[in-house]
Write an enzyme that holds these catalytic residues in place. Structure first.
Site, mmCIF file in Angstrom:
data_model
loop_
_atom_site.group_PDB
_atom_site.id
_atom_site.type_symbol
_atom_site.label_atom_id
_atom_site.label_comp_id
_atom_site.label_asym_id
_atom_site.label_seq_id
_atom_site.Cartn_x
_atom_site.Cartn_y
_atom_site.Cartn_z
ATOM 1 N NE ARG A 267 -2.439 9.961 -20.623
ATOM 2 C CZ ARG A 267 -3.036 10.351 -19.491
ATOM 3 N NH1 ARG A 267 -4.261 10.503 -19.500
ATOM 4 N NH2 ARG A 267 -2.307 10.728 -18.510
ATOM 5 C CE1 TYR B 77 -5.029 0.532 -43.387
ATOM 6 C CE2 TYR B 77 -5.169 2.833 -43.076
ATOM 7 C CZ TYR B 77 -5.369 1.697 -44.155
ATOM 8 O OH TYR B 77 -5.810 2.014 -45.217
ATOM 9 N NE ARG C 287 -0.711 11.904 -41.669
ATOM 10 C CZ ARG C 287 0.173 11.038 -41.026
ATOM 11 N NH1 ARG C 287 -0.257 9.846 -40.693
ATOM 12 N NH2 ARG C 287 1.413 11.726 -40.945
ATOM 13 C CG ASP D 218 4.414 -7.934 -19.974
ATOM 14 O OD1 ASP D 218 3.610 -7.688 -18.929
ATOM 15 O OD2 ASP D 218 5.670 -6.809 -20.213
ATOM 16 C CG LEU D 219 -0.987 -11.868 -17.703
ATOM 17 C CD1 LEU D 219 -2.321 -11.796 -18.347
ATOM 18 C CD2 LEU D 219 -0.854 -13.326 -17.128
ATOM 19 C CG HIS D 220 3.427 -6.791 -14.679
ATOM 20 N ND1 HIS D 220 2.910 -6.503 -13.298
ATOM 21 C CD2 HIS D 220 4.289 -5.421 -14.894
ATOM 22 C CE1 HIS D 220 3.366 -5.578 -12.944
ATOM 23 N NE2 HIS D 220 3.906 -4.756 -13.775
ATOM 24 C CG HIS E 73 -0.986 -0.803 -15.161
ATOM 25 N ND1 HIS E 73 -1.257 -0.223 -13.612
ATOM 26 C CD2 HIS E 73 -0.702 0.311 -15.661
ATOM 27 C CE1 HIS E 73 -1.106 0.679 -13.670
ATOM 28 N NE2 HIS E 73 -0.766 1.313 -15.180
ATOM 29 N NE ARG F 231 -6.985 3.765 -20.022
ATOM 30 C CZ ARG F 231 -7.007 5.165 -19.672
ATOM 31 N NH1 ARG F 231 -8.004 5.724 -19.482
ATOM 32 N NH2 ARG F 231 -5.720 5.823 -19.983
#
Length: 304
Positions: A112, A121, A196, A212-214, A218, A223
């Site tokens: 999300r 995979y 599957r 990226d770090l920004h 977030h 989380r």
């Protein structure tokens, strides 16, 4: 797909390689490269590559704002300022690529966050391993009676044993049928992309995840929060430890201004002002809904 002997040999070979470089490197991250950090029963997180460091954030900010940052006496001060005032682009100068092995139901929650590059995979081309996430007994909890998204009391005794047996039995039967449907020993069988569909959501998948770090901050703010679902939170907590090694100044600012902070609405700020002035404020006189008031009280009284 499993992290067996071949994977361990590959990791050892990758870690043995070295090459001269002029790019920024972080010694603690160089040590982490390619090393799996165990999460849950069969999962892991490992660093495949990274770009930038704390200095890259500072450098980007000073290019962007020019002389406007000369009054900031040190890099930590500037990074704190950027974090405090919700600047984003300087933090986007740093990127990290992770290899993550995780249960499918955790992956569906994780995906999300649409600000990353992901390559998963493929069970259309390959056969998934017989590996399932089975919760530890202390993680088997009933539905919360106050939170539709949360857990309540831990299951015990016969009820816990019954649930564990169903989880293990259902996963095993589903995989047995998955194998039986696939073409084997010259038999035609069912295509992998169809077989599957019968697999359970607790089977493990893997992906490369670059961000990226920004946007990583977030993701971690949501989380790694103590209210996040346990199964994704333990991955976020592992990534927090990695980020702490990668960009220690930026991570300290993130911890202070994001992860361990709270945000108040305009109504809540007004209520705090009234309380500090000595006024007794109730939910009825606050202008807040019952839900808002409950969350507000949770913060000011319990810190949660």
């Amino acid at each position: 797909m499993s992290d067996g002997t071949n994977a361990q040999d590959e990791i050892a070979e990758l870690r043995a390689r070295s090459a001269p470089t002029r790019r920024a490197t972080v010694p603690a991250m160089e040590e982490r490269l390619y090393t799996p950090h165990k999460v849950l029963d069969h999962g892991f997180v490992r660093v495949i590559d990274y770009m930038g460091d704390d200095a890259a954030i500072v450098q980007a900010a000073r290019v962007s704002y020019g002389a406007g940052t000369k009054h900031v006496s040190n890099d930590a001060g500037l990074i704190n300022y950027l974090m405090r005032h919700w600047h984003s682009t300087p933090f986007e100068m740093c990127e990290i690529k992770l290899h993550v092995k995780l249960p499918v139901f955790v992956a569906r929650q994780w995906i999300r966050h649409r600000t990353a590059n992901v390559n998963e995979y493929s069970a259309r081309y390959s056969i998934l391993d017989r590996e399932f996430y089975i919760p530890a007994p202390e993680q088997l909890a009933a539905q919360s009676t106050v939170n539709n998204q949360g857990r309540g009391a831990v299951l015990e005794g016969e009820e816990a044993a019954r649930v564990l047996e169903m989880l293990k039995g259902d996963a095993t039967r589903s995989y047995d049928h998955y194998e039986a449907m696939l073409s084997q020993e010259g038999q035609q069988g069912l295509a992998r992309e169809l077989a599957r569909m019968n697999l359970p959501a607790n089977i493990y998948t893997q992906w490369y995840w670059k961000i990226d770090l920004h946007n990583l901050f977030h993701f971690l703010r949501l989380r790694a929060d103590k209210h996040a679902q346990y199964e994704i939170r333990v991955y976020a907590e592992t990534i927090c430890e990695i980020a702490k090694d990668w960009v220690p100044l930026a991570y300290a600012a993130f911890e202070d201004y994001r992860l361990n902070s709270v945000q108040f609405s305009g109504k809540a700020v007004e209520v705090l002002r009234r309380m500090l002035a000595g006024e007794t404020v109730t939910q009825e006189t606050s202008g807040m809904s019952k839900g808002e008031w409950r969350e507000f009280e949770g913060v000011i009284h319990n810190g949660s």
